[in-house]
Design an enzyme around this catalytic site. Structure first.
Site, PDB file in Angstrom:
ATOM      1  N   PHE A 128       0.855  -1.196   0.000  1.00 30.13           N
ATOM      2  CA  PHE A 128       0.000   0.000   0.000  1.00 30.13           C
ATOM      3  C   PHE A 128       0.888   1.242   0.000  1.00 30.13           C
ATOM      4  CE2 PHE A 128      -3.160   3.055   1.237  1.00 30.13           C
ATOM      5  CZ  PHE A 128      -4.333   2.535   0.721  1.00 30.13           C
ATOM      6  N   THR A 159       6.883  -3.836  -0.966  1.00 26.13           N
ATOM      7  CA  THR A 159       8.172  -4.487  -1.040  1.00 26.13           C
ATOM      8  C   THR A 159       9.204  -3.577  -1.707  1.00 26.13           C
ATOM      9  OG1 THR A 159       7.211  -6.691  -1.125  1.00 26.13           O
ATOM     10  CG2 THR A 159       9.417  -6.482  -2.023  1.00 26.13           C
ATOM     11  N   ASN A 214      -3.743  -8.031  -8.938  1.00 24.59           N
ATOM     12  CA  ASN A 214      -2.656  -7.104  -9.249  1.00 24.59           C
ATOM     13  C   ASN A 214      -1.462  -7.866  -9.784  1.00 24.59           C
ATOM     14  OD1 ASN A 214       0.025  -6.723  -7.528  1.00 24.59           O
ATOM     15  ND2 ASN A 214      -1.513  -7.605  -6.141  1.00 24.59           N
ATOM     16  N   ARG A 215      -0.800  -7.233 -10.737  1.00 25.22           N
ATOM     17  CA  ARG A 215       0.496  -7.753 -11.196  1.00 25.22           C
ATOM     18  C   ARG A 215       1.473  -6.572 -11.280  1.00 25.22           C
ATOM     19  NH1 ARG A 215      -2.773  -8.870 -15.827  1.00 25.22           N
ATOM     20  NH2 ARG A 215      -2.527  -7.308 -17.490  1.00 25.22           N
ATOM     21  N   MET A 216       1.547  -5.852 -10.147  1.00 26.02           N
ATOM     22  CA  MET A 216       2.369  -4.640 -10.105  1.00 26.02           C
ATOM     23  C   MET A 216       3.832  -4.963 -10.413  1.00 26.02           C
ATOM     24  SD  MET A 216      -0.028  -2.559  -9.360  1.00 26.02           S
ATOM     25  CE  MET A 216       0.747  -1.001  -9.006  1.00 26.02           C
ATOM     26  N   PHE A 264       6.527  -5.422  -8.090  1.00 31.87           N
ATOM     27  CA  PHE A 264       7.489  -4.711  -7.229  1.00 31.87           C
ATOM     28  C   PHE A 264       7.918  -3.374  -7.834  1.00 31.87           C
ATOM     29  CE2 PHE A 264       9.421  -8.785  -5.067  1.00 31.87           C
ATOM     30  CZ  PHE A 264       8.235  -8.970  -4.406  1.00 31.87           C
ATOM     31  N   ASN A 322       9.350  -4.557   4.304  1.00 34.46           N
ATOM     32  CA  ASN A 322       9.158  -5.757   3.474  1.00 34.46           C
ATOM     33  C   ASN A 322      10.154  -5.714   2.311  1.00 34.46           C
ATOM     34  OD1 ASN A 322       8.045  -7.344   1.238  1.00 34.46           O
ATOM     35  ND2 ASN A 322       6.227  -7.596   2.518  1.00 34.46           N
ATOM     36  N   SER A 356       5.474 -13.241  -3.729  1.00 36.64           N
ATOM     37  CA  SER A 356       4.714 -12.497  -4.733  1.00 36.64           C
ATOM     38  C   SER A 356       4.681 -13.299  -6.025  1.00 36.64           C
ATOM     39  CB  SER A 356       5.373 -11.141  -5.003  1.00 36.64           C
ATOM     40  OG  SER A 356       4.849 -10.621  -6.216  1.00 36.64           O
ATOM     41  N   ASN A 404       4.238 -12.055  -8.870  1.00 39.16           N
ATOM     42  CA  ASN A 404       4.446 -11.137  -9.997  1.00 39.16           C
ATOM     43  C   ASN A 404       5.895 -10.868 -10.368  1.00 39.16           C
ATOM     44  OD1 ASN A 404       1.634 -10.767 -10.234  1.00 39.16           O
ATOM     45  ND2 ASN A 404       1.709  -9.428  -8.444  1.00 39.16           N
ATOM     46  N   THR A 405       6.830 -11.532  -9.687  1.00 43.79           N
ATOM     47  CA  THR A 405       8.236 -11.477 -10.093  1.00 43.79           C
ATOM     48  C   THR A 405       8.596 -12.892 -10.527  1.00 43.79           C
ATOM     49  OG1 THR A 405       8.772  -9.666  -8.603  1.00 43.79           O
ATOM     50  CG2 THR A 405      10.609 -11.061  -9.278  1.00 43.79           C
ATOM     51  N   LYS A 439       7.071 -13.986   4.665  1.00 50.96           N
ATOM     52  CA  LYS A 439       5.706 -13.888   4.113  1.00 50.96           C
ATOM     53  C   LYS A 439       5.494 -14.983   3.078  1.00 50.96           C
ATOM     54  CE  LYS A 439       2.310 -10.647   2.331  1.00 50.96           C
ATOM     55  NZ  LYS A 439       1.980  -9.247   2.142  1.00 50.96           N
ATOM     56  N   ASN A 458       0.196 -13.947   1.315  1.00 53.11           N
ATOM     57  CA  ASN A 458       0.236 -13.037   0.169  1.00 53.11           C
ATOM     58  C   ASN A 458      -0.985 -13.314  -0.714  1.00 53.11           C
ATOM     59  OD1 ASN A 458       1.296 -11.239  -1.807  1.00 53.11           O
ATOM     60  ND2 ASN A 458       3.368 -11.758  -1.123  1.00 53.11           N
ATOM     61  N   THR A 459      -1.007 -12.748  -1.908  1.00 52.22           N
ATOM     62  CA  THR A 459      -2.129 -12.964  -2.844  1.00 52.22           C
ATOM     63  C   THR A 459      -2.053 -14.377  -3.432  1.00 52.22           C
ATOM     64  OG1 THR A 459      -0.758 -12.054  -4.600  1.00 52.22           O
ATOM     65  CG2 THR A 459      -2.249 -10.538  -3.498  1.00 52.22           C
ATOM     66  N   GLY A 514      -8.394 -10.057  -1.410  1.00 50.04           N
ATOM     67  CA  GLY A 514      -9.751  -9.686  -1.035  1.00 50.04           C
ATOM     68  C   GLY A 514     -10.587 -10.884  -0.610  1.00 50.04           C
TER      69      GLY A 514
END
Ligand SMILES: Cc1cc2nc3c(=O)[nH]c(=O)nc-3n(C[C@H](O)[C@H](O)[C@H](O)COP(=O)(O)O)c2cc1C
Length: 347
Positions: A68, A90, A115-117, A119, A142, A178, A180-181, A221, A250-251, A273
């Site tokens: 966040f 992170t 989300n696929r931000m 990092f 983190n 995560s 997404n990495t 995590k 995590n997600t 969520g």
């Protein structure tokens, strides 16, 4: 008021833009002196909410989850919404842009986000500068690795972040979960994870001696998608490496039981969520039971109400964190949870 007026307006806009608008608005409103007003609306101070864990005193058990305030720009202002702790990151050693936009999706029918931000962050050294001011709340740092760093060199990235943040955060979170990495979650396997955590513990002891101070708590995590046998490995790894606890979870990469339809549900990334709630609670309960509650657990995933929070605490979480619920239900959720914990004590 949030759910009736503010959220319907915000939800008309692109989710990542809303995140930036919310940040700027909170910063602006705090700068013009409304921090006190936020505090008087949202903060509950009560000794019975305090928790002592891994040598730290938390004013209450409700925290803001990582992702966040990735760049540590708003932790003091966000604490005015009543959080007992805020986790930044992170963070990675070098700044990186993350994945191309669009990379954040609302699944309104499910009260969820994908989300696929990847990092996206300004790098750990920028965050260190931001952390040099006074902290009004406990801060978790983190840490992760840059996308371009291969897994066999990942330890170096975590050590850079650990060293840089050592004087500036209250506890550390090692993020290997995560989705997404690319390849990151392979670091959750027993061998690389033991190596990473042992190395961080050695560094912890070294810095402690050098700086004549106490060691920093280190938490791991984990993903909600681990199998029972992988979770048993995690319990063994926590025991052997003597880290201070686990953040679950995590997600998820699962798309089970969603009401939303394609193409939304087909977007790559981590789902957070309401649909994550049960799985994350299951993971907390499994870890607590199988370890005989031998280490602290921070429970996160799908908390959208006080009941959801209590469920996580009763499953074995010592503290809890919010992300998606904070966006869907509004900042009042933190107070609702803390009030409900107090009511339960009085019952
Ligand atoms: C947009 C977004 C970005 C996130 N970024 C991070 C991150 O950088 N590091 C991390 O450990 N978790 C990150 N998370 C995961 C959350 O910290 C949390 O573990 C997860 O969303 C489950 O909680 P929730 O259901 O309350 O959102 C992110 C979540 C979202 C929705």
């Amino acid at each position: 008021m949030y759910r009736l007026i503010i959220r319907p307006i915000l939800f008309l806009l692109d989710p990542e833009k809303v995140h930036h608008i919310s940040f700027s608005s909170i910063k602006f409103l705090s700068q013009i002196g409304l921090s006190g007003l936020f505090k008087s609306i949202f903060l509950i101070e009560d000794k019975r909410l305090e928790r002592e864990l891994f040598g730290l005193k938390f004013k209450n058990p409700v925290g803001l989850a990582a992702g966040f305030d990735k760049n540590a720009v708003l932790y003091n202002e966000l604490s005015n919404f009543g959080f007992g702790f805020v986790e930044i990151g992170t963070l990675t050693p070098k700044p990186q842009d993350g994945n191309p936009k669009k990379r954040l999706f609302r699944l309104k029918a499910d009260k969820a986000i994908i989300n696929r931000m990847g990092f996206n962050n300004n790098g750990v050294f920028d965050a260190v500068e931001k952390l040099k001011k006074e902290h009004k709340v406990l801060i978790g740092g983190n840490i992760g690795k840059n996308k371009i760093t291969p897994n066999n060199e990942a330890i170096k990235d975590y050590l850079i972040c650990f060293d840089a943040l050592f004087d500036h955060v209250d506890y550390f979170v090692v993020n290997v979960s995560s989705p997404n990495t690319p390849g990151l979650r392979e670091l959750q396997d027993k061998e690389p994870l033991m190596a990473l955590l042992n190395e961080l513990q050695l560094e912890n002891s070294k810095l402690c001696k050098q700086k004549e101070t106490i060691r920093k708590p280190i938490l791991l995590k984990i993903a909600p998608d681990l199998t029972e046998s992988q979770l048993l490995d995690i319990i063994e790894i926590v025991d052997k490496t003597k880290i201070d606890g686990v953040i679950a979870t995590n997600t998820t990469i699962s798309r089970d039981n969603l009401k939303s339809h394609a193409p939304l549900v087909k977007e790559a990334g981590g789902l957070s969520g309401a649909p994550l709630k049960n799985r994350s609670t299951e993971v907390i309960r499994f870890l607590a039971q199988k370890s005989n509650k031998s280490f602290p657990i921070i429970g996160v995933g799908g908390i959208h109400s006080a009941e959801d929070a209590i469920e996580k605490l009763e499953a074995g979480a010592d503290l809890i964190q919010l992300w998606t619920g904070f966006v869907y239900e509004g900042p009042g959720l933190v107070k609702k949870i803390n009030k409900s914990i107090l009511e339960k004590l009085n019952a």
